[in-house]
Design a protein around this motif. Sequence first.
Motif, PDB file in Angstrom:
ATOM      1  N   SER A  27       0.827  -1.205   0.000  1.00  0.00           N
ATOM      2  CA  SER A  27       0.000   0.000   0.000  1.00  0.00           C
ATOM      3  C   SER A  27       0.859   1.252   0.000  1.00  0.00           C
ATOM      4  O   SER A  27       0.570   2.225  -0.715  1.00  0.00           O
ATOM      5  CB  SER A  27      -0.933  -0.005   1.217  1.00  0.00           C
ATOM      6  N   ALA A  28       1.920   1.249   0.803  1.00  0.00           N
ATOM      7  CA  ALA A  28       2.813   2.408   0.846  1.00  0.00           C
ATOM      8  C   ALA A  28       3.490   2.619  -0.506  1.00  0.00           C
ATOM      9  O   ALA A  28       3.700   3.756  -0.939  1.00  0.00           O
ATOM     10  CB  ALA A  28       3.854   2.214   1.937  1.00  0.00           C
ATOM     11  N   THR A  29       3.826   1.530  -1.170  1.00  0.00           N
ATOM     12  CA  THR A  29       4.436   1.646  -2.506  1.00  0.00           C
ATOM     13  C   THR A  29       3.476   2.294  -3.487  1.00  0.00           C
ATOM     14  O   THR A  29       3.851   3.206  -4.232  1.00  0.00           O
ATOM     15  CB  THR A  29       4.843   0.258  -3.014  1.00  0.00           C
ATOM     16  N   LEU A  30       2.248   1.836  -3.483  1.00  0.00           N
ATOM     17  CA  LEU A  30       1.267   2.409  -4.401  1.00  0.00           C
ATOM     18  C   LEU A  30       0.967   3.862  -4.059  1.00  0.00           C
ATOM     19  O   LEU A  30       0.835   4.704  -4.963  1.00  0.00           O
ATOM     20  CB  LEU A  30      -0.024   1.592  -4.376  1.00  0.00           C
ATOM     21  N   ALA A  31       0.857   4.180  -2.781  1.00  0.00           N
ATOM     22  CA  ALA A  31       0.542   5.551  -2.372  1.00  0.00           C
ATOM     23  C   ALA A  31       1.642   6.528  -2.780  1.00  0.00           C
ATOM     24  O   ALA A  31       1.385   7.728  -2.934  1.00  0.00           O
ATOM     25  CB  ALA A  31       0.313   5.619  -0.872  1.00  0.00           C
ATOM     26  N   GLY A  32       2.854   6.033  -2.965  1.00  0.00           N
ATOM     27  CA  GLY A  32       3.950   6.906  -3.351  1.00  0.00           C
ATOM     28  C   GLY A  32       4.003   7.222  -4.832  1.00  0.00           C
ATOM     29  O   GLY A  32       4.767   8.089  -5.255  1.00  0.00           O
ATOM     30  N   ILE A  33       3.169   6.554  -5.632  1.00  0.00           N
ATOM     31  CA  ILE A  33       3.252   6.715  -7.082  1.00  0.00           C
ATOM     32  C   ILE A  33       2.519   7.943  -7.615  1.00  0.00           C
ATOM     33  O   ILE A  33       3.058   8.668  -8.455  1.00  0.00           O
ATOM     34  CB  ILE A  33       2.736   5.439  -7.785  1.00  0.00           C
ATOM     35  N   ARG A  82       8.157   7.473 -10.313  1.00  0.00           N
ATOM     36  CA  ARG A  82       8.090   6.759  -9.040  1.00  0.00           C
ATOM     37  C   ARG A  82       7.419   5.397  -9.148  1.00  0.00           C
ATOM     38  O   ARG A  82       7.099   4.786  -8.139  1.00  0.00           O
ATOM     39  CB  ARG A  82       7.349   7.619  -8.014  1.00  0.00           C
ATOM     40  N   ASN A  83       7.181   4.920 -10.375  1.00  0.00           N
ATOM     41  CA  ASN A  83       6.599   3.590 -10.461  1.00  0.00           C
ATOM     42  C   ASN A  83       7.715   2.576 -10.228  1.00  0.00           C
ATOM     43  O   ASN A  83       8.845   2.741 -10.698  1.00  0.00           O
ATOM     44  CB  ASN A  83       5.872   3.387 -11.795  1.00  0.00           C
ATOM     45  N   PRO A  84       7.417   1.519  -9.481  1.00  0.00           N
ATOM     46  CA  PRO A  84       8.468   0.603  -9.017  1.00  0.00           C
ATOM     47  C   PRO A  84       9.070  -0.293 -10.087  1.00  0.00           C
ATOM     48  O   PRO A  84      10.068  -0.962  -9.825  1.00  0.00           O
ATOM     49  CB  PRO A  84       7.747  -0.238  -7.954  1.00  0.00           C
ATOM     50  N   ILE A  85       8.501  -0.316 -11.278  1.00  0.00           N
ATOM     51  CA  ILE A  85       9.053  -1.149 -12.341  1.00  0.00           C
ATOM     52  C   ILE A  85      10.161  -0.409 -13.075  1.00  0.00           C
ATOM     53  O   ILE A  85      11.269  -0.916 -13.243  1.00  0.00           O
ATOM     54  CB  ILE A  85       7.952  -1.588 -13.321  1.00  0.00           C
ATOM     55  N   SER A  96      12.628   4.953  -2.212  1.00  0.00           N
ATOM     56  CA  SER A  96      12.812   6.159  -1.412  1.00  0.00           C
ATOM     57  C   SER A  96      11.470   6.783  -1.046  1.00  0.00           C
ATOM     58  O   SER A  96      11.240   7.195   0.095  1.00  0.00           O
ATOM     59  CB  SER A  96      13.677   7.161  -2.174  1.00  0.00           C
ATOM     60  N   ARG A  97      10.591   6.863  -2.020  1.00  0.00           N
ATOM     61  CA  ARG A  97       9.280   7.452  -1.774  1.00  0.00           C
ATOM     62  C   ARG A  97       8.470   6.599  -0.808  1.00  0.00           C
ATOM     63  O   ARG A  97       7.764   7.115   0.073  1.00  0.00           O
ATOM     64  CB  ARG A  97       8.532   7.594  -3.098  1.00  0.00           C
ATOM     65  N   THR A  98       8.578   5.288  -0.921  1.00  0.00           N
ATOM     66  CA  THR A  98       7.834   4.397  -0.038  1.00  0.00           C
ATOM     67  C   THR A  98       8.279   4.571   1.409  1.00  0.00           C
ATOM     68  O   THR A  98       7.449   4.534   2.332  1.00  0.00           O
ATOM     69  CB  THR A  98       8.008   2.936  -0.481  1.00  0.00           C
ATOM     70  N   LEU A  99       9.573   4.772   1.618  1.00  0.00           N
ATOM     71  CA  LEU A  99      10.051   5.038   2.972  1.00  0.00           C
ATOM     72  C   LEU A  99       9.417   6.304   3.538  1.00  0.00           C
ATOM     73  O   LEU A  99       9.072   6.358   4.730  1.00  0.00           O
ATOM     74  CB  LEU A  99      11.578   5.176   2.977  1.00  0.00           C
TER      75      LEU A  99
END
Length: 748
Positions: free
Chosen positions: A288-294, A301-304, A312-315
């Motif tokens: 969820s934190a990963t998606l919220a950072g996009i 900022r997409n993780p792919i 970094s954004r997820t942190l």
Amino acid sequence: MVPQTEGTSSPQRQPMKLPAYSQAAVAQRLGEAPEPPTPGVMYEASHKRVHEAGWHTKRYFKRKSLHGTNTQVEARARNTTRTMLSVIVSGLSVLLLVVIIFVSYASFSNAVDKQYHGSILTLQDMLPKDNLKVYDAQNNLIFQRADDGVQTTQPLNKISKNLVNAEVAIEDQNFWKNSGFDITGIVRAAIADLTAHGVVAGGSTITQQLVKNTIVGNKDTALRKLQEVILAPEVTRHYTKEQIMGMYLNTIYYGNMVYGAEAAATRYFGLQDTPTQTAAQQLDIAQSATLAGIPSNPELRNPIAYPRNSYSRTLQVLQQMYVQGYITGQQKADAIKELQKPDFIKRTGLPPEQASTYVNYVLSELTNDLHVKPADLPRSGLVVKTALDLKLQNFAQANAKLHVQQMTAHHITNAAVVVMDQHTGAVSAIVGNIDPNDPKYGSFNVATQGYRQPGSSFKPYVYATAFEQGTASPGSKVLDAPLTVPMCCGLPPYQPHNYSMTYGGWMPYRIALDNSLNIPAIKIEQTAGIDASLKTAENMMNISDGSQSKAANVFFGTPNITMVLGALSVRLIDNTQGYATFANGGVRVPYHAITEVTDQNGKAVFKPDTTGKRVLSPAAAFMMTNVLSDNPSRNIEFGPCSSLYLYTSSTSQCYSGNPGKVIPAAAKTGTSNSFVDNWTMGYTAHYTVGVWAGNNDNSQMINVTGVDGAGPIWHDVQLYLNQNKPIVKFPGPPSTVVKQNGDWVLKQ
């Protein structure tokens, strides 16, 4: 005047006074003036200094200082006056400016409200729609349009609470209590960004972002921002926070052409719906934190594409969740460990498209049924349920390809198959080409787009017309002999021939039809009439009804005496509809691949018309089925164990007297002139199957008839369809039919 002497007693005399204005008096007064001092002469007076030494100098400077002070005081007074005037003018100007701004803002706000009020009221209808999805009969997703992105709307209660908390923490801390616009949030975001030397918090509220994405657009201008500020509170007044959050999470862009939580959960983490949970519902804290950072920067900022930026954004998101109390320190630490796993991101693309030929037909049917343009389909939000049996489709596709490969010596390169339920009109399989990926012909669907000469498979329509009229019956005798048909207008006479170039003499029409003899067919056409026969064919194929949009043309060619031999070109799917009408006792049910269309909320948008319409009498339909299912009558031309006979054992076993399980079936072949087209059409009590074989370029096959080219495919597909079904015989004769001289006739 004489002075008075001493001792004299006379009074003292006073000098005479002159009038003050007299000249003498003036002269007298002039004489009284003191003499001017003589230079150098000392007079009696005190010579002590009146002022101390330097007094005059001091006085000079004091006077000068006083003059300067007075000048300064005067200057200050003048400046004070000017300042006060400036302040007053400035104050009035500011007041005027405030009034102007207030009036302008009020006017602008009213204009914005007036312009977008309707949009706010219909906001849920204005949201970007889900992408088109197509399902088979077993509810398996077989295709989805992804041209404009993938989106699958889910209710808020089917989206993980972790994602809700993560989005609020990083995008809009006061979401649940602000009015849609948050000044403190902007200030806090600015401070956080300055402190972190980068963007770690958004200035726009979630409501503002929703307004931007759905109503005012995303142009980066002050005007657009002001519109957001004006409209966000309006949205908050018309919708609950839960509704706003649901709209936001279902439409926000998460990069890589995915919109909304459901599509993102699948794209980045491989999550799939289960019977109890949606993919979005399964998102944990780290995911969820990963998606919220996009959303604040989907491209970077997409993780792919940018895993480091995403990490970094997820942190930052996790930190905000921790600070705001959504997660504990231990949960934060566990989430960070999960982030660091090498398989945390599971790149998941769209499932491969299945049954492409069938799907392409579904899309064409969809545009016709809903009267929409193909360009409007990708993000239409439509969910299309079809009659497709995917296993059957794959079997028919593979079987047709295999048989064509086995017939390459006879110059056959392609085949098409249509499977239809005659009772419902549902089309459960369409093979339009044995190789849909062929760069030259793969995209052409012969089954639904190709107009081909049906050969003798057209004869049953003419025979049925005569049976219905009562001008002929299966047992009626006809002379199979050389025939010459006079033609009008100076044309040479027409002399038809049988395929074998032989003639059988007198015989029942039953034998003539089952063995596909041409001379009897011409004769029964003359009896029934060309126009009446054509009308029967049109009605049974469902290609003459003005409301039927599936066929762009009724047929190709000119109806004439050669029509009974297959001179008119028709489509395989329409011919299959005609045979399905025979199978259904003369009641035509419109064929359809689509069984239902709903919107993304499950509301029905379209259902096909499955109302049956009688287009052939029960007597004529019964007699036709009885003739076409009479395998012994076909022995002259096809032998007892042809592919038209549905037996389950091998051909050698059948010829040795052991056909195995035999399924009652009615079938007819067709071969066009010069071996260009092969057809086998037929049905059981359950399904109707039509098969075409030939070449895409209309080139001739080598010594191949319908029973050899299309027949084996028809045989195998029918066996597959009936393998687990009970043996069901065709219905018996209706009350309007009786047996006479060993065969069926209309009751007088």
